[in-house]
Motif scaffolding. Sequence first.
Motif, mmCIF file in Angstrom:
data_model
loop_
_atom_site.group_PDB
_atom_site.id
_atom_site.type_symbol
_atom_site.label_atom_id
_atom_site.label_comp_id
_atom_site.label_asym_id
_atom_site.label_seq_id
_atom_site.Cartn_x
_atom_site.Cartn_y
_atom_site.Cartn_z
ATOM 1 N N PRO A 119 58.146 -61.751 -21.107
ATOM 2 C CA PRO A 119 58.536 -63.060 -20.576
ATOM 3 C C PRO A 119 57.646 -63.454 -19.398
ATOM 4 O O PRO A 119 57.287 -62.627 -18.572
ATOM 5 C CB PRO A 119 59.989 -62.822 -20.105
ATOM 6 N N GLY A 120 57.261 -64.726 -19.358
ATOM 7 C CA GLY A 120 56.433 -65.202 -18.257
ATOM 8 C C GLY A 120 54.953 -65.256 -18.584
ATOM 9 O O GLY A 120 54.195 -65.942 -17.905
ATOM 10 N N VAL A 121 54.511 -64.519 -19.618
ATOM 11 C CA VAL A 121 53.104 -64.548 -20.011
ATOM 12 C C VAL A 121 52.843 -65.851 -20.776
ATOM 13 O O VAL A 121 53.640 -66.269 -21.613
ATOM 14 C CB VAL A 121 52.747 -63.328 -20.890
ATOM 15 N N ASP A 122 51.704 -66.514 -20.500
ATOM 16 C CA ASP A 122 51.452 -67.817 -21.108
ATOM 17 C C ASP A 122 51.356 -67.704 -22.625
ATOM 18 O O ASP A 122 50.879 -66.716 -23.180
ATOM 19 C CB ASP A 122 50.174 -68.437 -20.533
ATOM 20 N N THR A 123 51.857 -68.759 -23.288
ATOM 21 C CA THR A 123 51.939 -68.768 -24.748
ATOM 22 C C THR A 123 50.566 -68.659 -25.399
ATOM 23 O O THR A 123 50.420 -68.047 -26.466
ATOM 24 C CB THR A 123 52.626 -70.067 -25.217
ATOM 25 N N ALA A 124 49.533 -69.239 -24.763
ATOM 26 C CA ALA A 124 48.198 -69.212 -25.361
ATOM 27 C C ALA A 124 47.706 -67.778 -25.542
ATOM 28 O O ALA A 124 47.127 -67.425 -26.579
ATOM 29 C CB ALA A 124 47.219 -69.999 -24.485
ATOM 30 N N THR A 125 47.930 -66.927 -24.521
ATOM 31 C CA THR A 125 47.499 -65.527 -24.610
ATOM 32 C C THR A 125 48.250 -64.799 -25.717
ATOM 33 O O THR A 125 47.651 -64.092 -26.544
ATOM 34 C CB THR A 125 47.737 -64.813 -23.265
ATOM 35 N N LEU A 126 49.578 -64.973 -25.762
ATOM 36 C CA LEU A 126 50.382 -64.295 -26.791
ATOM 37 C C LEU A 126 50.050 -64.824 -28.188
ATOM 38 O O LEU A 126 50.094 -64.074 -29.167
ATOM 39 C CB LEU A 126 51.874 -64.489 -26.483
ATOM 40 N N GLU B 202 55.998 -53.446 -30.937
ATOM 41 C CA GLU B 202 56.212 -52.290 -30.061
ATOM 42 C C GLU B 202 54.887 -51.622 -29.676
ATOM 43 O O GLU B 202 54.768 -51.014 -28.618
ATOM 44 C CB GLU B 202 57.123 -51.277 -30.750
ATOM 45 N N GLY B 203 53.877 -51.745 -30.538
ATOM 46 C CA GLY B 203 52.595 -51.099 -30.274
ATOM 47 C C GLY B 203 51.702 -51.865 -29.311
ATOM 48 O O GLY B 203 50.645 -51.380 -28.925
ATOM 49 N N ILE B 204 52.126 -53.065 -28.917
ATOM 50 C CA ILE B 204 51.330 -53.878 -27.991
ATOM 51 C C ILE B 204 51.833 -53.661 -26.576
ATOM 52 O O ILE B 204 53.001 -53.881 -26.284
ATOM 53 C CB ILE B 204 51.412 -55.370 -28.369
ATOM 54 N N SER B 205 50.956 -53.203 -25.672
ATOM 55 C CA SER B 205 51.328 -52.914 -24.288
ATOM 56 C C SER B 205 50.901 -54.050 -23.369
ATOM 57 O O SER B 205 50.173 -54.958 -23.751
ATOM 58 C CB SER B 205 50.669 -51.609 -23.820
ATOM 59 N N PHE B 206 51.391 -53.979 -22.124
ATOM 60 C CA PHE B 206 51.006 -54.983 -21.133
ATOM 61 C C PHE B 206 49.500 -54.921 -20.867
ATOM 62 O O PHE B 206 48.858 -55.937 -20.598
ATOM 63 C CB PHE B 206 51.785 -54.773 -19.836
ATOM 64 N N SER B 207 48.916 -53.727 -20.970
ATOM 65 C CA SER B 207 47.469 -53.590 -20.784
ATOM 66 C C SER B 207 46.705 -54.353 -21.866
ATOM 67 O O SER B 207 45.659 -54.948 -21.597
ATOM 68 C CB SER B 207 47.079 -52.110 -20.810
ATOM 69 N N ASP B 208 47.239 -54.338 -23.114
ATOM 70 C CA ASP B 208 46.612 -55.094 -24.191
ATOM 71 C C ASP B 208 46.622 -56.588 -23.876
ATOM 72 O O ASP B 208 45.632 -57.293 -24.123
ATOM 73 C CB ASP B 208 47.341 -54.847 -25.521
ATOM 74 N N VAL B 209 47.759 -57.064 -23.330
ATOM 75 C CA VAL B 209 47.863 -58.475 -22.957
ATOM 76 C C VAL B 209 46.854 -58.803 -21.862
ATOM 77 O O VAL B 209 46.159 -59.823 -21.898
ATOM 78 C CB VAL B 209 49.299 -58.806 -22.474
ATOM 79 N N LEU B 210 46.782 -57.912 -20.883
ATOM 80 C CA LEU B 210 45.861 -58.119 -19.759
ATOM 81 C C LEU B 210 44.407 -58.144 -20.242
ATOM 82 O O LEU B 210 43.616 -59.005 -19.830
ATOM 83 C CB LEU B 210 46.060 -57.002 -18.727
ATOM 84 N N ASN B 211 44.046 -57.224 -21.122
ATOM 85 C CA ASN B 211 42.676 -57.173 -21.631
ATOM 86 C C ASN B 211 42.336 -58.417 -22.444
ATOM 87 O O ASN B 211 41.219 -58.951 -22.354
ATOM 88 C CB ASN B 211 42.480 -55.920 -22.495
ATOM 89 N N ASN B 212 43.300 -58.880 -23.256
ATOM 90 C CA ASN B 212 43.064 -60.079 -24.056
ATOM 91 C C ASN B 212 42.813 -61.280 -23.160
ATOM 92 O O ASN B 212 41.896 -62.068 -23.392
ATOM 93 C CB ASN B 212 44.264 -60.353 -24.969
ATOM 94 N N TYR B 213 43.626 -61.395 -22.109
ATOM 95 C CA TYR B 213 43.456 -62.517 -21.195
ATOM 96 C C TYR B 213 42.116 -62.416 -20.472
ATOM 97 O O TYR B 213 41.415 -63.412 -20.285
ATOM 98 C CB TYR B 213 44.603 -62.540 -20.184
ATOM 99 N N GLY B 214 41.742 -61.193 -20.066
ATOM 100 C CA GLY B 214 40.469 -60.999 -19.373
ATOM 101 C C GLY B 214 39.290 -61.354 -20.264
ATOM 102 O O GLY B 214 38.342 -62.010 -19.820
ATOM 103 N N ASP B 215 39.336 -60.927 -21.539
ATOM 104 C CA ASP B 215 38.254 -61.255 -22.470
ATOM 105 C C ASP B 215 38.135 -62.759 -22.664
ATOM 106 O O ASP B 215 37.037 -63.318 -22.733
ATOM 107 C CB ASP B 215 38.496 -60.578 -23.823
ATOM 108 N N PHE B 216 39.296 -63.424 -22.768
ATOM 109 C CA PHE B 216 39.289 -64.873 -22.954
ATOM 110 C C PHE B 216 38.678 -65.573 -21.751
ATOM 111 O O PHE B 216 37.835 -66.456 -21.880
ATOM 112 C CB PHE B 216 40.725 -65.365 -23.179
ATOM 113 N N ARG B 217 39.091 -65.147 -20.538
ATOM 114 C CA ARG B 217 38.558 -65.776 -19.331
ATOM 115 C C ARG B 217 37.068 -65.492 -19.172
ATOM 116 O O ARG B 217 36.307 -66.332 -18.696
ATOM 117 C CB ARG B 217 39.314 -65.276 -18.100
ATOM 118 N N ALA B 218 36.644 -64.313 -19.596
ATOM 119 C CA ALA B 218 35.218 -63.985 -19.518
ATOM 120 C C ALA B 218 34.416 -64.918 -20.403
ATOM 121 O O ALA B 218 33.361 -65.431 -20.023
ATOM 122 C CB ALA B 218 34.984 -62.533 -19.928
ATOM 123 N N GLY B 219 34.918 -65.150 -21.630
ATOM 124 C CA GLY B 219 34.227 -66.050 -22.540
ATOM 125 C C GLY B 219 34.188 -67.470 -22.000
ATOM 126 O O GLY B 219 33.163 -68.150 -22.059
#
Length: 216
Positions: free
Chosen positions: A16-23, A45-62
Motif C-alpha cells: 500500500p502506498g506504492v504508486d500504481t505505475a510502478t506496480l 508472494e515472490g515479489i519483495s519490496f526490494s524488487d519494487v525499489l529496483n523496478n522504480y530505480g530502473d524506470f527513473r534511470a531510463g
Amino acid sequence: MTIFEQILAGLQQKFPGVDTATLTRIATKKAEGVTDETKVNFIVEGISFSDVLNNYGDFRAGQAQISAVTNYEKKHGLKDGKPIENPKPEPPKPEPKPDEKPDIAKMIEDGIAAGIKPFSDKLAQYEAREAQAQRAAQIASVAKKYGIPDFMLKDRTIPENTDLDIYFKDVKQEMTNAGFQFNKAPETSEQRIAKENSDIAAMISKGTEEINKQNQ
C-alpha cells in the motif's frame, strides 16, 4: 479478472502506498506467459519490496537518461546524435569552460538518487520497526522465563548488546532482596505428566507393600 489484473490487485494490497505505475510495470512483466490463475498468489508472494525499489530505480534511470540526452541535443541542435539541418537560429552563447560542460552521467545519477530516496527511506523505517519488534519480543520472552512481571519492563531501557539472561537474573535478585514475592511458574505439560507418573508409581508401590504385609 485477467491474470494481469489479479497480480496488480495483489501487489496493491501487499505494498500500500506504492504508486500504481510502478506496480503496473511489475504486474505486466510477471503476467507474461502466465495462464494458470492458481499461480497468481505464488507470483505475488515472490515479489519483495526490494524488487519494487529496483523496478522504480530502473524506470527513473531510463527517464533521467532520456531527459538528459534530449536536453543536450536540443541545446546543441542535434537529433539522434546528428546535426539538424537549418536549425532554428539561436543567439550565440559563450562556449562553456571545460569544467562547465554538462555531466550527463551525474545528471542521471542525481535523478536516480532523488527518485529512489522515498522508497529507501520507507524501507529503512520498515526494517527499523521489524528490528524493534523482534528485540521487544526477545526481551519479553527472557523476562517471562525469570518471572519478571510486565510492569517491570515499562519505560525500561536495555542496551542493545546486553546479555538478557544475566540482566534479568540480576533484576530478579534485586526484586527478591527487596521482598518481592514471585509467582510460582506454572508446570509444563512434561512436568505435569512426570509428576502424575510418579504419584501413580508411589500408589502401586504402597499397595504392593500392603498386600505383602497381609499375606505374611
